[in-house]
Write a protein that holds these residues in place. Structure first.
Motif, PDB file in Angstrom:
ATOM      1  N   ALA A 189       9.676  15.646  10.025  1.00 12.27           N
ATOM      2  CA  ALA A 189       9.159  17.027   9.985  1.00 12.27           C
ATOM      3  C   ALA A 189       8.748  17.467   8.588  1.00 12.27           C
ATOM      4  O   ALA A 189       8.881  18.636   8.227  1.00 12.27           O
ATOM      5  CB  ALA A 189      10.186  18.004  10.557  1.00 12.27           C
ATOM      6  N   ASN A 190       8.226  16.531   7.794  1.00 12.48           N
ATOM      7  CA  ASN A 190       7.668  16.862   6.482  1.00 12.48           C
ATOM      8  C   ASN A 190       6.156  16.698   6.516  1.00 12.48           C
ATOM      9  O   ASN A 190       5.624  15.871   7.268  1.00 12.48           O
ATOM     10  CB  ASN A 190       8.237  15.930   5.404  1.00 12.48           C
ATOM     11  CG  ASN A 190       9.695  16.238   5.100  1.00 12.48           C
ATOM     12  OD1 ASN A 190      10.022  17.275   4.548  1.00 12.48           O
ATOM     13  ND2 ASN A 190      10.573  15.323   5.482  1.00 12.48           N
ATOM     14  N   VAL A 191       5.479  17.487   5.708  1.00 15.36           N
ATOM     15  CA  VAL A 191       4.023  17.335   5.607  1.00 15.36           C
ATOM     16  C   VAL A 191       3.750  16.191   4.637  1.00 15.36           C
ATOM     17  O   VAL A 191       3.391  16.395   3.473  1.00 15.36           O
ATOM     18  CB  VAL A 191       3.372  18.653   5.136  1.00 15.36           C
ATOM     19  CG1 VAL A 191       1.848  18.526   5.156  1.00 15.36           C
ATOM     20  CG2 VAL A 191       3.814  19.819   6.025  1.00 15.36           C
ATOM     21  N   LEU A 192       3.894  14.969   5.150  1.00 17.46           N
ATOM     22  CA  LEU A 192       3.715  13.784   4.311  1.00 17.46           C
ATOM     23  C   LEU A 192       2.260  13.332   4.286  1.00 17.46           C
ATOM     24  O   LEU A 192       1.707  13.003   3.231  1.00 17.46           O
ATOM     25  CB  LEU A 192       4.627  12.663   4.816  1.00 17.46           C
ATOM     26  CG  LEU A 192       4.713  11.391   3.979  1.00 17.46           C
ATOM     27  CD1 LEU A 192       5.247  11.705   2.588  1.00 17.46           C
ATOM     28  CD2 LEU A 192       5.593  10.363   4.671  1.00 17.46           C
ATOM     29  N   GLY A 196      15.269  22.107   6.087  1.00 19.99           N
ATOM     30  CA  GLY A 196      14.913  23.517   6.188  1.00 19.99           C
ATOM     31  C   GLY A 196      13.473  23.709   5.797  1.00 19.99           C
ATOM     32  O   GLY A 196      12.905  22.939   5.022  1.00 19.99           O
ATOM     33  N   HIS A 197      12.853  24.723   6.339  1.00 25.32           N
ATOM     34  CA  HIS A 197      11.441  24.983   6.044  1.00 25.32           C
ATOM     35  C   HIS A 197      11.332  25.749   4.722  1.00 25.32           C
ATOM     36  O   HIS A 197      11.331  26.972   4.678  1.00 25.32           O
ATOM     37  CB  HIS A 197      10.794  25.768   7.188  1.00 25.32           C
ATOM     38  CG  HIS A 197      10.782  25.012   8.475  1.00 25.32           C
ATOM     39  ND1 HIS A 197       9.909  23.986   8.728  1.00 25.32           N
ATOM     40  CD2 HIS A 197      11.567  25.108   9.570  1.00 25.32           C
ATOM     41  CE1 HIS A 197      10.135  23.488   9.944  1.00 25.32           C
ATOM     42  NE2 HIS A 197      11.137  24.165  10.469  1.00 25.32           N
ATOM     43  N   ILE A 198      11.255  24.988   3.657  1.00 23.22           N
ATOM     44  CA  ILE A 198      11.243  25.594   2.323  1.00 23.22           C
ATOM     45  C   ILE A 198      10.119  25.001   1.492  1.00 23.22           C
ATOM     46  O   ILE A 198       9.616  23.908   1.748  1.00 23.22           O
ATOM     47  CB  ILE A 198      12.591  25.376   1.598  1.00 23.22           C
ATOM     48  CG1 ILE A 198      12.826  23.878   1.369  1.00 23.22           C
ATOM     49  CG2 ILE A 198      13.725  25.986   2.367  1.00 23.22           C
ATOM     50  CD1 ILE A 198      14.002  23.585   0.478  1.00 23.22           C
ATOM     51  N   GLU A 199       9.739  25.733   0.487  1.00 23.86           N
ATOM     52  CA  GLU A 199       8.778  25.246  -0.503  1.00 23.86           C
ATOM     53  C   GLU A 199       9.546  24.564  -1.624  1.00 23.86           C
ATOM     54  O   GLU A 199      10.445  25.146  -2.223  1.00 23.86           O
ATOM     55  CB  GLU A 199       7.964  26.422  -1.069  1.00 23.86           C
ATOM     56  CG  GLU A 199       7.067  27.117  -0.057  1.00 23.86           C
ATOM     57  CD  GLU A 199       5.865  26.278   0.327  1.00 23.86           C
ATOM     58  OE1 GLU A 199       5.539  25.324  -0.424  1.00 23.86           O
ATOM     59  OE2 GLU A 199       5.272  26.559   1.384  1.00 23.86           O
ATOM     60  N   ARG A 250      18.352  12.389   4.162  1.00 26.15           N
ATOM     61  CA  ARG A 250      17.432  13.031   5.102  1.00 26.15           C
ATOM     62  C   ARG A 250      16.832  14.261   4.446  1.00 26.15           C
ATOM     63  O   ARG A 250      17.561  15.157   3.986  1.00 26.15           O
ATOM     64  CB  ARG A 250      18.161  13.442   6.387  1.00 26.15           C
ATOM     65  CG  ARG A 250      17.246  14.169   7.374  1.00 26.15           C
ATOM     66  CD  ARG A 250      18.005  14.764   8.525  1.00 26.15           C
ATOM     67  NE  ARG A 250      17.172  15.629   9.332  1.00 26.15           N
ATOM     68  CZ  ARG A 250      17.612  16.468  10.266  1.00 26.15           C
ATOM     69  NH1 ARG A 250      18.909  16.542  10.503  1.00 26.15           N
ATOM     70  NH2 ARG A 250      16.774  17.223  10.950  1.00 26.15           N
ATOM     71  N   LEU A 251      15.503  14.307   4.397  1.00 29.16           N
ATOM     72  CA  LEU A 251      14.764  15.463   3.895  1.00 29.16           C
ATOM     73  C   LEU A 251      13.897  15.963   5.041  1.00 29.16           C
ATOM     74  O   LEU A 251      13.016  15.235   5.512  1.00 29.16           O
ATOM     75  CB  LEU A 251      13.904  15.084   2.690  1.00 29.16           C
ATOM     76  CG  LEU A 251      14.645  14.446   1.501  1.00 29.16           C
ATOM     77  CD1 LEU A 251      13.650  14.018   0.432  1.00 29.16           C
ATOM     78  CD2 LEU A 251      15.652  15.416   0.922  1.00 29.16           C
ATOM     79  N   GLY A 252      14.126  17.191   5.486  1.00 31.46           N
ATOM     80  CA  GLY A 252      13.387  17.703   6.634  1.00 31.46           C
ATOM     81  C   GLY A 252      12.810  19.076   6.409  1.00 31.46           C
ATOM     82  O   GLY A 252      13.457  19.945   5.825  1.00 31.46           O
ATOM     83  N   GLY A 253      11.564  19.269   6.858  1.00 30.76           N
ATOM     84  CA  GLY A 253      10.947  20.588   6.810  1.00 30.76           C
ATOM     85  C   GLY A 253      10.465  21.015   5.452  1.00 30.76           C
ATOM     86  O   GLY A 253      10.268  22.210   5.204  1.00 30.76           O
ATOM     87  N   HIS A 254      10.224  20.087   4.521  1.00 24.62           N
ATOM     88  CA  HIS A 254       9.818  20.455   3.170  1.00 24.62           C
ATOM     89  C   HIS A 254       8.303  20.378   3.018  1.00 24.62           C
ATOM     90  O   HIS A 254       7.628  19.570   3.650  1.00 24.62           O
ATOM     91  CB  HIS A 254      10.478  19.521   2.149  1.00 24.62           C
ATOM     92  CG  HIS A 254      11.971  19.526   2.232  1.00 24.62           C
ATOM     93  ND1 HIS A 254      12.729  20.609   1.894  1.00 24.62           N
ATOM     94  CD2 HIS A 254      12.854  18.574   2.639  1.00 24.62           C
ATOM     95  CE1 HIS A 254      14.008  20.341   2.083  1.00 24.62           C
ATOM     96  NE2 HIS A 254      14.112  19.108   2.541  1.00 24.62           N
ATOM     97  N   CYS A 255       7.780  21.218   2.173  1.00 25.23           N
ATOM     98  CA  CYS A 255       6.345  21.238   1.879  1.00 25.23           C
ATOM     99  C   CYS A 255       6.147  20.818   0.424  1.00 25.23           C
ATOM    100  O   CYS A 255       5.944  21.656  -0.467  1.00 25.23           O
ATOM    101  CB  CYS A 255       5.762  22.630   2.121  1.00 25.23           C
ATOM    102  SG  CYS A 255       5.876  23.175   3.843  1.00 25.23           S
ATOM    103  N   ALA A 256       6.217  19.525   0.175  1.00 24.21           N
ATOM    104  CA  ALA A 256       6.038  19.005  -1.185  1.00 24.21           C
ATOM    105  C   ALA A 256       4.582  18.676  -1.435  1.00 24.21           C
ATOM    106  O   ALA A 256       3.818  18.366  -0.515  1.00 24.21           O
ATOM    107  CB  ALA A 256       6.905  17.762  -1.394  1.00 24.21           C
ATOM    108  N   THR A 257       4.184  18.710  -2.687  1.00 23.81           N
ATOM    109  CA  THR A 257       2.809  18.351  -3.070  1.00 23.81           C
ATOM    110  C   THR A 257       2.704  16.829  -3.179  1.00 23.81           C
ATOM    111  O   THR A 257       3.716  16.118  -3.315  1.00 23.81           O
ATOM    112  CB  THR A 257       2.456  18.990  -4.419  1.00 23.81           C
ATOM    113  OG1 THR A 257       3.309  18.425  -5.433  1.00 23.81           O
ATOM    114  CG2 THR A 257       2.644  20.505  -4.372  1.00 23.81           C
TER     115      THR A 257
END
Length: 952
Positions: free
Chosen positions: A770-773, A712-715, A739-746
């Motif tokens: 789909a993560n900002v890796l 999910g697209h979550i912070e 599976r981790l998808g759509g996350h915005c982790a630092t």
């Protein structure tokens, strides 16, 4: 002051003129004797004006009388016959055009189609009498059951009654649609009164009411006979009235009750109002505007007839009649109870049952609820159980209308038979001949008329109807549940009524949707407590076989396939209506897989009642619509329980769901129970974001859990990452797939996560799609994977914004890793340089990689050269996905490797090249030389299979 109606009529007329006609109109206008103000108006403004602007100039500078006569005379001079007739009909007050002393225009002729002096007076008296009859017979009695403001709220959407709506030459067709009992007919009758109100209209207008449920019984007749049957005093004037069709409003009430085969209304269209035709033909001709095309039409119908109406009506305006809105229902309860506390308690009880609350849009249902609950409160009884189901409410209302021990068994059987006969025939109104056919005497109905179960038509005294359609459905169910009398036709064939199996069949419900709710009431009446209540009041017994019949009819739902969402909702709704725990156990026991989409609180209660008995349930997929779970709403919480003996649930999916904090806590509580042995959990696109954190906390120490998806697209919160890390480092963790998808982790959070992976020895499949890796985050992962004790076998980094820079570090992983067999880098722009680095890793003898997905990675001919060289060196790769890459020329090079005996590739996925015959031929040759190779050429653009299909 010029009236708005005249302004709109003039504007409408002038807008019908083309450019040349408008110029001619202005020229003749200049020759017409102008009034003082218009004479002073700059003529350049008139010459430049379009139709709308010209109308505005005239009404601002001239008197109404001058505008009427000028318009009619000029249009007549221009030989625009139809527009001239319209102008005379809509603009002239006394039916005659005044002669204007203007030699250029000549004398105006008398309009022979308009009423002569004296005739109009008689017509007006007749229509005033007609309006008075309508008020006395219909409207006055309906006010108690339907507030004026509710009617006016809908009436403002009807254009021919709204003074702010511009007039148009094409008459309006307005369709009032909505469920049964919400006030469509009442609104239509009020519109008739306003249409014929002499104070609201400067011209005489007529209105005719055509009831489809009445007309369906008539034989062939002419249209003139059809509309004059109730007004014999107007019979001589009918030809003159019909000649002024633009002044007539026809109300076609209850189109859904017209008993005709599908498509019959568009056959044999007739335009002659003196010719005898079947009534459906006449009505179809009217709606198709073959008959009296200039008349205004107002049609009322339930939604099921809208499709047929679309084939008839031309550019209709649809107005949905919603009946009582929530604020109307609240006001109605306050007025009925008087005591605010009691009223609000009853109102909230009705609102807690979404299905019942929806029925409350009908004023009659609101009256039933108020009457029943008020009586209970006055007796000191608890009204809560009554509102749990519609069956409970209607049964309590029925019994409350008669004293206990009334011994009305025969009368109740007669009433329920009448309801069933009508519902199967799709009738809601019963006439004397219907009663005679069923052997019912009008005197048999007196008790139910006095008890407000039945209503008698105020005009046609021999017509009867039930208080509401839902109550007719309830009584129909009662017919099937009552114990049959000796010698009685058990299957109902003598009355043309289907048996229980036919009633619950999908085929019959498709033909007659009113039967659907009867099934719910059938289950509701199978409750033993309700059976005793009915017996105590009416002296009749429930059939001992009804439960078994219901179970047999539902047996087809237990086939070896998952239930559809619609079928499942109906089953759960029926079981909840019954309030029989044992019955629920028998019905849902065979369920092994369930997918449910909750859209209201009633469906949640249905699930809560039945699913706790699904002891063999293995997979549950849950979706919750927005607004179902609201904090602090009636203290309602999600309560889908499973008995402690149920340890078979292995797969839980919660997707596209709007949860509340309390519902998340309850779900997590069930997960943490020792009796819960979940193996696979997927949490995808849920709110609030904190739900992911709470679920991670619940999964810590859950040793049966092997597969987990959090997408999910979550912070990411820091606490959420901490919970996930605690889950992975726990000594009981047996997670194999994550599976981790759509996350915005630092970057710091990714570093912490990958550090924990070093110590985890169970995880074998990691999907970070789909993560900002980015390259920086990927480098941290690669460092973890170069450790000798890492256990990852499958890694997906699809769409993680990686570049060729990360491939250099990834190549080192391929060299040292002895576990990694599947790698997905789809939708990352690594390009040919990235492929070069990967091939360096693939070339090492110890590399174990078998599957490589490079879908949509910006690869060209050069990248194919690198891959060709690697494949010819007997690398371990057996599956390769190169779809959605520009490698057309590179295929020639790649095929050299595919023909090499050292190539181990068994499955190649490519983009389709339908137009390149040479490439097709080349690939066919490769397959001939390498028969063990499968080439998939159906991965093109939007039709490309998901990467995970090939990857797994």
């Amino acid at each position: 002051m010029t009236s708005p109606q005249l302004e709109w009529t003039l504007q409408t007329l002038l807008e019908q003129l083309n450019e040349d006609e408008l110029k001619s109109f202005k020229s003749l206008l200049w020759a017409f004797p102008l009034e003082d103000v218009l004479q002073k108006t700059p003529w350049s403004e008139v010459e430049e004006a379009d139709g709308k602007k010209l109308a505005e100039i005239l009404v601002n500078t001239s008197s109404e009388n001058w505008i009427r006569n000028a318009t009619v005379n000029i249009l007549e001079e221009m030989n625009l016959t139809e527009l001239c007739k319209m102008a005379k009909a809509e603009m002239m007050e006394d039916g005659q055009v005044q002669e204007i002393d203007n030699p250029e225009l000549g004398d105006a002729e008398e309009d022979s189609e308009l009423a002569k002096p004296g005739e109009k007076e008689g017509w007006r008296n007749s229509m005033e009498k007609q309006s008075l009859v309508w008020k006395n017979t219909f409207w006055q009695g309906d006010i108690d059951n339907f507030h004026d403001d509710v009617t006016l709220r809908n009436q403002r959407f009807i254009p021919f009654l709204n003074p702010r709506t511009p007039r148009k030459l094409t008459p309006y067709t307005v369709v009032l649609h909505g469920p049964a009992g919400v006030g469509k007919t009442t609104l239509a009758k009020k519109c008739m009164l306003d249409w014929t109100d002499c104070n609201l209209s400067p011209t005489l207008r007529y209105a005719f009411y055509l009831s489809c449920k009445e007309l369906s019984r008539m034989g062939p007749c002419s249209f003139a006979e059809l509309i004059s049957k109730d007004w014999p005093e107007l019979q001589d004037d009918i030809p003159s009235i019909l000649a002024q069709a633009q002044r007539i409003l026809f109300v076609v009430d209850g189109l859904d009750e017209l008993k005709v085969p599908p498509g019959a209304l568009i056959q044999d269209i007739c335009g002659d109002w003196e010719k005898k035709k079947p009534v459906p033909v006449l009505l179809g001709s009217l709606l198709k505007r073959k008959m009296l095309p200039r008349a205004a039409l107002l049609v009322t119908t339930r939604p099921r007839a809208l499709r047929d109406l679309q084939l008839l009506a031309q550019q209709p305006i649809y107005v949905r009649v919603e009946g009582f809105l929530e604020e109307d229902r609240r006001a109605y309860f306050l007025r009925h109870f008087g005591d605010e506390d009691q009223a609000m308690r009853a109102f909230e009880l009705m609102r807690s049952n979404a299905a019942l609350f929806q029925l409350g849009s009908a004023p009659a249902v609101c009256w039933i609820v108020c009457t029943t609950l008020k009586l209970q409160m006055e007796k000191g009884e608890d009204p809560v159980p009554t509102c749990l189901t519609r069956t409970g409410l209607f049964l309590r209302f029925l019994c409350s209308r008669f004293p206990q021990g009334a011994q009305l068994r025969g009368a109740l059987r007669t009433l329920s038979l009448l309801a069933a006969q009508g519902l199967w025939a799709q009738m809601s109104v019963f006439h004397r001949e219907d009663l005679e056919r069923l052997g019912v005497q009008e005197s048999d109905l007196r008790l139910f008329l006095d008890g407000d179960i039945l209503r008698q038509d105020r005009v046609s005294k021999g017509c009867y109807s039930f208080i509401h359609l839902s109550f007719q459905q309830f009584l129909t169910a009662l017919f099937y549940t009552l114990e049959k009398e000796e010698g009685e036709d058990r299957d109902g064939h003598a009355w043309d009524i289907g048996d229980v199996q036919k009633l619950l069949s999908g085929e019959e419900r498709l033909k007659n949707p009113d039967l659907i709710q009867v099934g719910h009431f059938l289950f509701g009446l199978a409750n033993e407590k309700r059976a005793k209540e009915l017996e105590a009041t009416f002296g009749c017994r429930m059939s001992p076989d009804i439960k078994q019949e219901l179970l047999q009819c539902k047996a087809h739902l237990h086939a070896n396939k998952p239930l559809s969402v619609t079928d499942l909702k109906e089953v759960l709704g029926c079981l909840y209506e019954s309030q029989e725990e044992e019955l629920a156990k028998v019905v849902v026991a065979p369920f092994k897989e369930i997918s449910i989409h909750l859209t209201n609180t009633s469906e949640v209660m249905h699930c809560s009642f039945s699913l706790k008995h699904c002891q063999d349930l293995q997979k549950l997929s849950l979706q919750v619509a927005k607004g179902v779970f609201l904090e602090n709403y009636m203290d309602f919480e999600l309560d889908i329980e499973f008995e402690s003996s149920n340890s078979n649930l292995k797969f839980l999916e919660v997707k596209q769901s709007f949860l509340s904090d309390s519902s998340v806590r309850i779900l997590c509580d069930h997960v943490t129970r020792s009796t819960c042995h979940l193996q696979k959990v997927e949490i995808k696109n849920v709110t609030p974001d904190t739900a992911y954190r709470d679920f991670c906390l619940a999964f810590i120490g859950k040793k049966t859990l092997t597969h987990l998806t959090l997408a999910g697209h979550i912070e990411w919160e820091r606490t959420m990452m901490l919970m996930l890390c605690d889950l992975l480092r726990n000594h009981k963790c047996n997670l194999q797939y994550l599976r981790l998808g759509g996350h915005c982790a630092t970057p710091e959070q990714w570093a912490e996560f990958f550090y924990v992976l070093k110590a985890n020895q169970s995880l074998k499949h990691l999907r970070l799609s789909a993560n900002v890796l980015l390259d920086e985050g990927a480098m941290l992962l690669y460092k973890t994977m170069t450790r000798p004790k890492h256990f990852l076998q499958m890694l997906s980094l699809e769409n993680c914004r990686l570049t060729e820079a990360s491939c250099k570090d990834l190549a080192a992983v391929l060299v040292v890793s002895k576990k990694l067999t599947h790698l997905c880098l789809a939708k990352n722009p690594i390009g040919d340089t990235g492929v070069k680095f990967l091939c360096e890793g693939l070339s090492y003898p110890d590399c174990k990689l078998q599957t490589l997905v490079l879908q949509q990675c910006s690869i060209t001919k050069l990248g194919c050269r690198y891959l060709s060289e690697a494949l010819q060196e007997a690398c371990s790769l057996t599956n390769l996905d190169l779809s959605i890459n520009q490698i057309a020329r590179g295929l020639w090079i790649l095929c050299q490797a595919l023909e090499n005996p050292n190539c181990n590739l068994k499955h190649l996925r490519l983009k389709t090249y339908e137009t390149n015959l040479e490439i097709k031929k080349l690939l066919e040759e490769v397959k001939e030389k390498n028969p063990k190779l499968t080439i998939d050429c159906n991965a093109s653009g939007a039709t490309a299979p998901p990467c995970c299909d090939f990857f797994c």
